[in-house]
Motif scaffolding. Sequence first.
Motif, PDB file in Angstrom:
ATOM      1  N   ARG A  31      44.770  29.961  58.585  1.00  0.00           N
ATOM      2  CA  ARG A  31      44.565  31.185  57.813  1.00  0.00           C
ATOM      3  C   ARG A  31      45.627  31.313  56.717  1.00  0.00           C
ATOM      4  O   ARG A  31      46.824  31.260  56.983  1.00  0.00           O
ATOM      5  N   LEU A  32      45.155  31.476  55.481  1.00  0.00           N
ATOM      6  CA  LEU A  32      46.048  31.664  54.335  1.00  0.00           C
ATOM      7  C   LEU A  32      46.216  33.139  54.008  1.00  0.00           C
ATOM      8  O   LEU A  32      47.197  33.539  53.399  1.00  0.00           O
ATOM      9  N   GLY A  33      45.226  33.934  54.368  1.00  0.00           N
ATOM     10  CA  GLY A  33      45.253  35.354  54.062  1.00  0.00           C
ATOM     11  C   GLY A  33      43.842  35.902  53.988  1.00  0.00           C
ATOM     12  O   GLY A  33      42.929  35.398  54.636  1.00  0.00           O
ATOM     13  N   THR A  34      43.676  36.915  53.154  1.00  0.00           N
ATOM     14  CA  THR A  34      42.399  37.602  53.001  1.00  0.00           C
ATOM     15  C   THR A  34      42.047  37.671  51.521  1.00  0.00           C
ATOM     16  O   THR A  34      42.933  37.849  50.680  1.00  0.00           O
ATOM     17  N   VAL A  35      40.760  37.550  51.207  1.00  0.00           N
ATOM     18  CA  VAL A  35      40.324  37.688  49.817  1.00  0.00           C
ATOM     19  C   VAL A  35      40.531  39.142  49.410  1.00  0.00           C
ATOM     20  O   VAL A  35      39.941  40.057  49.994  1.00  0.00           O
ATOM     21  N   ALA A  36      41.399  39.357  48.424  1.00  0.00           N
ATOM     22  CA  ALA A  36      41.729  40.703  47.974  1.00  0.00           C
ATOM     23  C   ALA A  36      40.868  41.131  46.787  1.00  0.00           C
ATOM     24  O   ALA A  36      40.517  42.301  46.659  1.00  0.00           O
ATOM     25  N   ALA A  37      40.528  40.174  45.910  1.00  0.00           N
ATOM     26  CA  ALA A  37      39.765  40.515  44.702  1.00  0.00           C
ATOM     27  C   ALA A  37      39.280  39.253  44.023  1.00  0.00           C
ATOM     28  O   ALA A  37      39.775  38.160  44.289  1.00  0.00           O
ATOM     29  N   ILE A  38      38.303  39.452  43.153  1.00  0.00           N
ATOM     30  CA  ILE A  38      37.858  38.406  42.233  1.00  0.00           C
ATOM     31  C   ILE A  38      38.066  38.995  40.840  1.00  0.00           C
ATOM     32  O   ILE A  38      37.614  40.098  40.564  1.00  0.00           O
ATOM     33  N   HIS A  39      38.772  38.272  39.997  1.00  0.00           N
ATOM     34  CA  HIS A  39      39.071  38.747  38.648  1.00  0.00           C
ATOM     35  C   HIS A  39      38.442  37.810  37.630  1.00  0.00           C
ATOM     36  O   HIS A  39      38.202  36.639  37.922  1.00  0.00           O
ATOM     37  N   ASN A  40      38.244  38.332  36.424  1.00  0.00           N
ATOM     38  CA  ASN A  40      37.869  37.483  35.307  1.00  0.00           C
ATOM     39  C   ASN A  40      38.560  38.046  34.079  1.00  0.00           C
ATOM     40  O   ASN A  40      38.219  39.131  33.613  1.00  0.00           O
ATOM     41  N   PHE A  41      39.542  37.318  33.581  1.00  0.00           N
ATOM     42  CA  PHE A  41      40.314  37.759  32.425  1.00  0.00           C
ATOM     43  C   PHE A  41      39.821  37.091  31.149  1.00  0.00           C
ATOM     44  O   PHE A  41      40.491  37.130  30.135  1.00  0.00           O
ATOM     45  N   GLY A  42      38.652  36.455  31.226  1.00  0.00           N
ATOM     46  CA  GLY A  42      38.046  35.867  30.050  1.00  0.00           C
ATOM     47  C   GLY A  42      37.925  34.354  30.085  1.00  0.00           C
ATOM     48  O   GLY A  42      37.167  33.778  29.332  1.00  0.00           O
ATOM     49  N   ALA A  43      38.667  33.692  30.945  1.00  0.00           N
ATOM     50  CA  ALA A  43      38.626  32.225  30.979  1.00  0.00           C
ATOM     51  C   ALA A  43      37.997  31.698  32.258  1.00  0.00           C
ATOM     52  O   ALA A  43      38.127  30.528  32.576  1.00  0.00           O
ATOM     53  N   GLY A  44      37.339  32.546  33.008  1.00  0.00           N
ATOM     54  CA  GLY A  44      36.711  32.130  34.259  1.00  0.00           C
ATOM     55  C   GLY A  44      37.183  32.996  35.406  1.00  0.00           C
ATOM     56  O   GLY A  44      38.158  33.735  35.296  1.00  0.00           O
ATOM     57  N   ASP A  45      36.475  32.875  36.521  1.00  0.00           N
ATOM     58  CA  ASP A  45      36.799  33.702  37.680  1.00  0.00           C
ATOM     59  C   ASP A  45      38.071  33.215  38.368  1.00  0.00           C
ATOM     60  O   ASP A  45      38.338  32.019  38.456  1.00  0.00           O
ATOM     61  N   ILE A  46      38.828  34.180  38.883  1.00  0.00           N
ATOM     62  CA  ILE A  46      40.062  33.947  39.627  1.00  0.00           C
ATOM     63  C   ILE A  46      39.890  34.623  40.979  1.00  0.00           C
ATOM     64  O   ILE A  46      39.473  35.781  41.049  1.00  0.00           O
ATOM     65  N   ILE A  47      40.217  33.912  42.063  1.00  0.00           N
ATOM     66  CA  ILE A  47      40.182  34.508  43.397  1.00  0.00           C
ATOM     67  C   ILE A  47      41.611  34.881  43.780  1.00  0.00           C
ATOM     68  O   ILE A  47      42.540  34.090  43.593  1.00  0.00           O
ATOM     69  N   GLU A  48      41.781  36.103  44.248  1.00  0.00           N
ATOM     70  CA  GLU A  48      43.095  36.589  44.654  1.00  0.00           C
ATOM     71  C   GLU A  48      43.139  36.629  46.175  1.00  0.00           C
ATOM     72  O   GLU A  48      42.317  37.287  46.813  1.00  0.00           O
ATOM     73  N   ILE A  49      44.099  35.916  46.743  1.00  0.00           N
ATOM     74  CA  ILE A  49      44.274  35.834  48.188  1.00  0.00           C
ATOM     75  C   ILE A  49      45.551  36.578  48.562  1.00  0.00           C
ATOM     76  O   ILE A  49      46.619  36.299  48.020  1.00  0.00           O
ATOM     77  N   ALA A  50      45.424  37.535  49.499  1.00  0.00           N
ATOM     78  CA  ALA A  50      46.590  38.279  49.991  1.00  0.00           C
ATOM     79  C   ALA A  50      47.035  37.654  51.310  1.00  0.00           C
ATOM     80  O   ALA A  50      46.329  37.771  52.319  1.00  0.00           O
ATOM     81  N   PRO A  51      48.189  36.969  51.307  1.00  0.00           N
ATOM     82  CA  PRO A  51      48.673  36.376  52.557  1.00  0.00           C
ATOM     83  C   PRO A  51      49.245  37.467  53.467  1.00  0.00           C
ATOM     84  O   PRO A  51      49.494  38.592  53.009  1.00  0.00           O
TER      85      PRO A  51
END
Length: 173
Positions: free
Chosen positions: A112-132
């Motif tokens: 386990r690395l953590g939990t998916v906190a959010a999916i972002h897109n700042f214009g260059a593609g999707d980013i997955i944010e993991i909260a450890p």
Amino acid sequence: MTARICVARIGAAHGLRGEVRLWTFTEDPMSVTRYGPLSTKDGARQLEVARARAAKDHLVATLTGVTTREEAERLNGVELYVAREKLPATDEGEFYHADLIGLAAVDAAGTRLGTVAAIHNFGAGDIIEIAPPQGATLMLPFTDAVVPTVDIAGGRVVIEMPGEIEGEEPDSV
């Protein structure tokens, strides 16, 4: 509370009669006109897209009850949400980003690395944010190489950490 999904963001006012620029996050941009009332993030206000027309990279929309430029200007930046059940069902292997929030993030070995906190897109593609469990969140590109497995039924996403992806050299300092 019913799960809600952000389907649009209101941009700057357009013209003098209360129209707004509307950026949609749906496959068919015009679908926001068919969902009925959309709510703000806090649920305090509901707005309905009465009319919309396509512009270069957004819609120009008339919102019910918004009739002046000043009213439209006050809505700049407001995100609009719809109840999850109003959206079309997904096909096999497809998902809404909101379906991933809260899933366990594990590496290929199942650690386990953590939990998916959010999916972002700042214009260059999707980013997955993991909260450890402890420490700063991880922001990783949401690509097939980094996130090879999304298992909603199993409650997890598999993360291949950069540098562990086959053939990729880790960044040196």
